[in-house]
Design an enzyme around this catalytic site. Structure first.
Site, PDB file in Angstrom:
ATOM      1  N   ASP A  96       0.877  -1.452  -0.477  1.00 22.64           N
ATOM      2  CA  ASP A  96      -0.020  -0.156   0.103  1.00 22.64           C
ATOM      3  C   ASP A  96       0.539   1.625   0.004  1.00 22.64           C
ATOM      4  OD1 ASP A  96      -2.209   1.688   0.277  1.00 22.64           O
ATOM      5  OD2 ASP A  96      -3.170   0.240   1.476  1.00 22.64           O
ATOM      6  N   ASP A 107      -9.260   3.802  -4.436  1.00 19.73           N
ATOM      7  CA  ASP A 107     -10.369   2.128  -3.641  1.00 19.73           C
ATOM      8  C   ASP A 107     -12.184   2.951  -4.158  1.00 19.73           C
ATOM      9  OD1 ASP A 107      -8.095   2.453  -2.027  1.00 19.73           O
ATOM     10  OD2 ASP A 107      -9.088   2.106  -0.104  1.00 19.73           O
TER      11      ASP A 107
HETATM   12  C1  GLA Z   1      -5.586   1.290   1.275  1.00 14.78           C
HETATM   13  C2  GLA Z   1      -5.884   0.345   0.466  1.00 14.78           C
HETATM   14  C3  GLA Z   1      -7.359  -0.312   0.324  1.00 14.78           C
HETATM   15  C4  GLA Z   1      -7.059  -1.032   1.749  1.00 14.78           C
HETATM   16  C5  GLA Z   1      -7.033   0.065   3.266  1.00 14.78           C
HETATM   17  C6  GLA Z   1      -6.500  -0.783   4.058  1.00 14.78           C
HETATM   18  O1  GLA Z   1      -6.684   2.601   1.437  1.00 14.78           O
HETATM   19  O2  GLA Z   1      -6.866   1.000  -1.295  1.00 14.78           O
HETATM   20  O3  GLA Z   1      -7.060  -1.634  -0.541  1.00 14.78           O
HETATM   21  O4  GLA Z   1      -5.859  -2.037   1.399  1.00 14.78           O
HETATM   22  O5  GLA Z   1      -5.856   0.818   2.284  1.00 14.78           O
HETATM   23  O6  GLA Z   1      -6.289  -0.110   5.539  1.00 14.78           O
END
Ligand code: GLA
Length: 486
Positions: free
Chosen positions: A144, A204
């Site tokens: 991430d 996301d």
């Molecule tokens: C980010 C990523 C998500 C998930 C969250 C976890 O937002 O893009 O896919 O992994 O972190 O905290």
């Protein structure tokens, strides 16, 4: 001499990634979309059982990926500590259970001092953490982008930050699928393929087909000002973001459109089918995001459609691309509405065609052979436009509701799956099934189209029609840089 040269050309890797993984987009499950931080060893094991008992592993979902929130600080020795309340038996034990059931095990960290949920990150501890993952027999790392200490804003800065972990993983000697999650920042679609098996191209996803949201304000991943990819990105937003860079996906390295929302409840059945179809066609990794302990029959029969999965797992490894877009259609209350036509080459000269209706009403949609094969030669010059094609509807043979219900209610035991014509890719890989013309991978033939002809369909609001064209006369051979793997 010549044959040696040809051999070495064919054998040279077409991707800079050389860990031999993700030759087709990875498939599996990840807890984040439905469960967030509510993770435990029991969740992973229970989910794996459902994947196995429902046949989802057999159709290809073989990675079980644990997302954020699994650690409990870092020891004075520099090594990350597993949260023993959530994982009392430790990660090596979890990996063993999963491996015993025929799965591969994925874990998560961030190229930052913290993860997005503010747990320990791996930035400047890449070596120790890669060693931990390898020593736990982990097979996959989702990596991430939160809390990166400002080390972003220019492609090379992000590249270098992610490259440290790639090298650390490589140094362990264990093949670990490397999945970047930097949300499309710093033009990752231009460098991700050098160090990773997949790279996220957007903020996301959320459980909406087309609703715009301020938190996902960017609409174009190639826009240099798109530096705040955010969250709450709809399916349509992500499709439009990836459209200009779909050609960056190749075997060994894929554009990642984010985990699936199928089954979470915010979309209609047709919208989920459209979401799944587009992810498959664009060769995104297919990571189920639903809580499978609550798996419904309707969700199962979207996720297990082998005719659609075969498109995703096609050995040619080429994404479909957008050949038409019409914004002059009925808009919804947010001002959103459009239709799109996608087309792309498939294994053995087949062709994929998708009508995507994101207008606010049902639409008549059509495409001529000249349009469908535009990438093989514009203005009708492609040899394929002179041929006759059988048209297969890839959703027409979706598993019926009664059978799906029997499976989710455990009314059909795994050994009996053959009776319901189950596709088992662990016995018959998609490449072989396609070569053999396995009917389960073709959906249902609905007609033919020939020179001068077109395909036409009535497409309901927020839905797709998804077709495979297969030549009646034996097809046109395509040159492919991927030839050596076909
Ligand atoms: C980010 C990523 C998500 C998930 C969250 C976890 O937002 O893009 O896919 O992994 O972190 O905290």
């Amino acid at each position: 001499m010549l044959s040696l040269l040809i051999h070495s050309l064919l054998a040279s890797p077409t991707s800079a990634v050389n860990n031999g993984l993700a030759r087709t987009p990875q498939m599996g499950w990840n807890n984040w979309n439905s469960l967030g931080c509510d993770v435990s060893q029991a969740l992973l094991i229970d989910t794996s059982r459902v994947l196995l008992d429902s046949g989802l592993r057999d159709v290809g979902y073989n990675y079980v990926v644990l997302d954020d929130c699994w650690s409990d600080g870092r020891g004075s020795d520099g090594y990350i500590i597993v949260d023993k309340r959530k994982f009392p038996q430790g990660m090596k034990w979890v990996a063993k259970q999963l491996h015993n059931m025929g799965f591969l095990y994925g874990m998560y960290s961030s190229a930052g001092e913290l993860t997005c949920a503010r747990y320990e990150g791996s930035l400047d501890h890449e070596k120790e953490d890669a060693q931990s993952f390898a020593s736990w027999d982990v097979d996959y790392l989702k990596y991430d982008n939160c809390y990166h200490k400002g080390r972003f804003g220019y492609p090379e800065v992000s590249f270098n930050r992610y490259n440290v972990m790639w090298e650390a993983l490589n140094a362990t000697g264990r093949p670990i699928l490397y999945s970047l999650c930097n949300w499309g920042e710093d033009y990752v679609h231009t460098w991700g393929m050098s160090i990773a098996n997949s790279w996220r191209i957007s903020g996301d996803i959320y459980d909406s087909f087309s609703r715009p949201d301020d938190l996902c304000s960017c609409t174009d991943a190639t826009n240099p000002h798109c530096i705040a990819p955010g969250s709450h990105c709809s399916v349509l937003n992500i499709i439009n973001k990836v459209a200009p860079c779909v050609d960056r996906g190749q075997y060994g390295g894929w554009n990642d459109l984010d985990m699936l929302e199928v089954g979470l409840g915010g979309m209609t059945d047709e919208e989920y089918k459209a979401h799944f179809s587009m992810w498959a066609a664009i060769k995104s990794p297919l990571l189920i995001g639903a809580d499978l302990r609550e798996l419904s029959a309707q969700t199962l029969s979207i996720l297990n459609n082998p005719a659609v999965i075969a498109v995703n797992q096609d050995p040619l490894g080429k994404s479909a691309h957008r050949i038409g877009r019409n914004l002059n259609v009925a808009k919804d209350k947010y001002g959103i509405g459009e239709t799109q036509i996608w087309s792309g080459p498939l294994y053995q000269g087949d062709q994929l065609v998708i009508f995507l209706n994101a207008a606010d009403e049902d639409m008549e949609m059509s495409a001529t052979l000249d349009e469908i094969f535009v990438s093989d030669g514009p203005e009708g010059s492609a040899a394929q436009t002179k041929q006759r094609w059988n048209i297969y509807d890839l959703w027409a043979k979706r598993m019926d509701q009664t059978t799906a219900e029997q499976i989710v209610e455990s009314g059909i035991a795994r050994p009996e799956f053959k009776k319901v014509n189950w596709y088992n890719s662990t016995e018959l890989p998609y490449a072989e099934g396609l070569k053999a013309g396995d009917k389960r991978l073709l959906g249902q033939q609905i007609g033919k189209v020939g020179p001068g002809g077109q395909i036409k369909a009535k497409v309901p609001r927020h839905a797709v029609k998804m077709y495979r064209l297969r030549s009646v006369d034996g097809g046109v051979k395509r040159y492919s840089i991927y030839k050596q793997e076909l």
